[in-house]
Design an enzyme around this catalytic site. Structure first.
Site, PDB file in Angstrom:
ATOM      1  N   LYS A 163      -8.093  -7.656  -7.122  1.00  0.00           N
ATOM      2  CA  LYS A 163      -9.356  -8.323  -7.414  1.00  0.00           C
ATOM      3  C   LYS A 163     -10.206  -7.459  -8.345  1.00  0.00           C
ATOM      4  O   LYS A 163     -10.130  -6.227  -8.305  1.00  0.00           O
ATOM      5  CB  LYS A 163     -10.134  -8.595  -6.116  1.00  0.00           C
ATOM      6  N   LEU A 164     -11.011  -8.113  -9.165  1.00  0.00           N
ATOM      7  CA  LEU A 164     -11.936  -7.391 -10.040  1.00  0.00           C
ATOM      8  C   LEU A 164     -13.038  -6.763  -9.190  1.00  0.00           C
ATOM      9  O   LEU A 164     -13.609  -7.406  -8.311  1.00  0.00           O
ATOM     10  CB  LEU A 164     -12.544  -8.349 -11.061  1.00  0.00           C
ATOM     11  N   ILE A 165     -13.321  -5.491  -9.460  1.00  0.00           N
ATOM     12  CA  ILE A 165     -14.344  -4.779  -8.689  1.00  0.00           C
ATOM     13  C   ILE A 165     -15.724  -5.264  -9.123  1.00  0.00           C
ATOM     14  O   ILE A 165     -16.037  -5.301 -10.322  1.00  0.00           O
ATOM     15  CB  ILE A 165     -14.210  -3.263  -8.902  1.00  0.00           C
ATOM     16  N   GLY A 188       0.789  -1.228   0.000  1.00  0.00           N
ATOM     17  CA  GLY A 188       0.000   0.000   0.000  1.00  0.00           C
ATOM     18  C   GLY A 188       0.817   1.272   0.000  1.00  0.00           C
ATOM     19  O   GLY A 188       0.457   2.245   0.676  1.00  0.00           O
ATOM     20  N   HIS A 242      -2.427   2.107 -12.633  1.00  0.00           N
ATOM     21  CA  HIS A 242      -1.791   0.978 -13.320  1.00  0.00           C
ATOM     22  C   HIS A 242      -0.372   1.395 -13.702  1.00  0.00           C
ATOM     23  O   HIS A 242      -0.151   2.540 -14.135  1.00  0.00           O
ATOM     24  CB  HIS A 242      -2.602   0.603 -14.572  1.00  0.00           C
ATOM     25  N   ASN A 297      -8.424   3.698 -10.471  1.00  0.00           N
ATOM     26  CA  ASN A 297      -7.341   2.726 -10.305  1.00  0.00           C
ATOM     27  C   ASN A 297      -6.058   3.308 -10.866  1.00  0.00           C
ATOM     28  O   ASN A 297      -6.082   4.135 -11.792  1.00  0.00           O
ATOM     29  CB  ASN A 297      -7.673   1.429 -11.040  1.00  0.00           C
ATOM     30  N   ASP A 336      -8.644  -2.629 -16.353  1.00  0.00           N
ATOM     31  CA  ASP A 336      -7.843  -1.590 -17.025  1.00  0.00           C
ATOM     32  C   ASP A 336      -8.458  -1.052 -18.315  1.00  0.00           C
ATOM     33  O   ASP A 336      -7.735  -0.621 -19.221  1.00  0.00           O
ATOM     34  CB  ASP A 336      -6.432  -2.129 -17.337  1.00  0.00           C
ATOM     35  N   ASN A 371       1.118   3.532  -2.360  1.00  0.00           N
ATOM     36  CA  ASN A 371       0.296   4.638  -2.870  1.00  0.00           C
ATOM     37  C   ASN A 371      -0.734   5.074  -1.836  1.00  0.00           C
ATOM     38  O   ASN A 371      -1.007   6.270  -1.681  1.00  0.00           O
ATOM     39  CB  ASN A 371      -0.394   4.222  -4.169  1.00  0.00           C
TER      40      ASN A 371
END
Length: 304
Positions: free
Chosen positions: A180-182, A101, A198, A196, A239, A103
């Site tokens: 994980k996919l939201i 974490g 990337h 997000n 993404d 960021n």
């Protein structure tokens, strides 16, 4: 569904129910959780005002501003004018992490130092023992476990996650290394409010399976001369949401993936804080063709 197992506070050596009245609140037709969380790790007492608090204890409602300029459509911008200065409601942020974490730490520190007009009010993670969760615990930030899996059976369901975030009155959701996919339920609950970061210049080197060091190895192997972080809106796929901001980082001739990753990460920390500051000052606007832009703080007539 039993809410007793979901809502508990994690104190240094025991898990104890927060309030007796918390049970069955999720199934209530009008839930009003005094302190919702499925997994709260905190060494400090944390409090917040639920939605039914007296008006005097809550931020006053915000006047909506619709710009007539076809390039802009801003809302929730100006809350009140004091003299000649207008101020913006301080935003409440939820950050999602799966690892250390870094960021998240940068964003939270920027909030503490006043660079960002907002506060991280809750952390969501799929790994209760990750570094980001430990940092949140040390800072007194509630930590919620999501989703429920075989390895993490105490996690929330998608619907319950949305309810809990609503109780925390979250304005924006920031993904910071969350793998994980939201779920669709969350995307529908927070339209144009989930972001997000990337570690490549999307749309290149994005999509399922492109994360962490895998991205940087692919960039170097491709012969690309430039890389860098991208911040984008989150949709139902990995993404593919609208790009909001990017920062170009050169790929040097003899770069290793680790060297490139370190260079990109430094720019990630700067860019995510800058974008979060713009979000919390309501400086995100939309072009007629659906492209999001950031209004300059110094010159409101300029966008980037």
């Amino acid at each position: 569904m039993e809410s007793k197992g979901l809502f508990s506070v994690y104190c240094s050596n025991s898990i104890t129910p927060l309030y007796k009245k918390i049970q069955n609140r999720l199934s209530s037709s009008s839930p009003s959780l005094a302190y919702p969380s499925c997994f709260i790790r905190s060494k400090h007492q944390v409090s917040f005002k639920p939605q039914n608090s007296p008006a005097s204890e809550r931020v006053r409602s915000v006047r909506r501003l619709e710009c007539t300029n076809s390039v802009e459509k801003a809302s929730n911008v100006v809350s009140e004018t004091e003299g000649s200065k207008s101020w913006v409601k301080r935003k409440r942020l939820a950050v999602f992490v799966s690892g250390g974490g870094s960021n998240f730490r940068s964003i939270n520190q920027a909030c503490i130092e006043g660079f960002v007009n907002g506060d991280v009010v809750v952390l969501v993670t799929n790994k209760h023992a990750c570094g980001g969760a430990q940092y949140a615990s040390d800072k007194g930030i509630p930590v919620i476990l999501f989703p429920k899996t075989k390895d993490e059976p105490g996690g929330l369901s998608s619907d319950d996650l949305v309810k809990v975030l609503r109780e925390f009155e979250v304005d924006f959701v920031l993904l910071a290394g969350y793998l994980k996919l939201i779920p669709l339920e969350l995307i529908r609950a927070y339209p144009r409010s989930i972001f997000n970061i990337h570690p490549s210049l999307l749309p290149a080197f994005g999509g399922k399976g492109h994360y962490g060091m895998k991205v940087h190895k692919a960039v170097i192997a491709s012969g690309a001369r430039y890389s860098g972080p991208t911040i984008h809106f989150v949709d139902e796929q990995y993404d593919t949401g609208r790009i909001l901001a990017q920062k170009v980082v050169p790929v040097l001739a003899n770069d290793t993936a680790e060297e490139l990753a370190a260079r990109v990460l430094r720019e990630e920390h700067k860019l995510y804080v800058e974008v979060t500051a713009a979000l919390c000052e309501d400086r995100i606007v939309w072009r007629e063709d659906g492209v999001p832009l950031i209004r300059s703080k110094e010159n409101p007539e300029e966008y980037y």
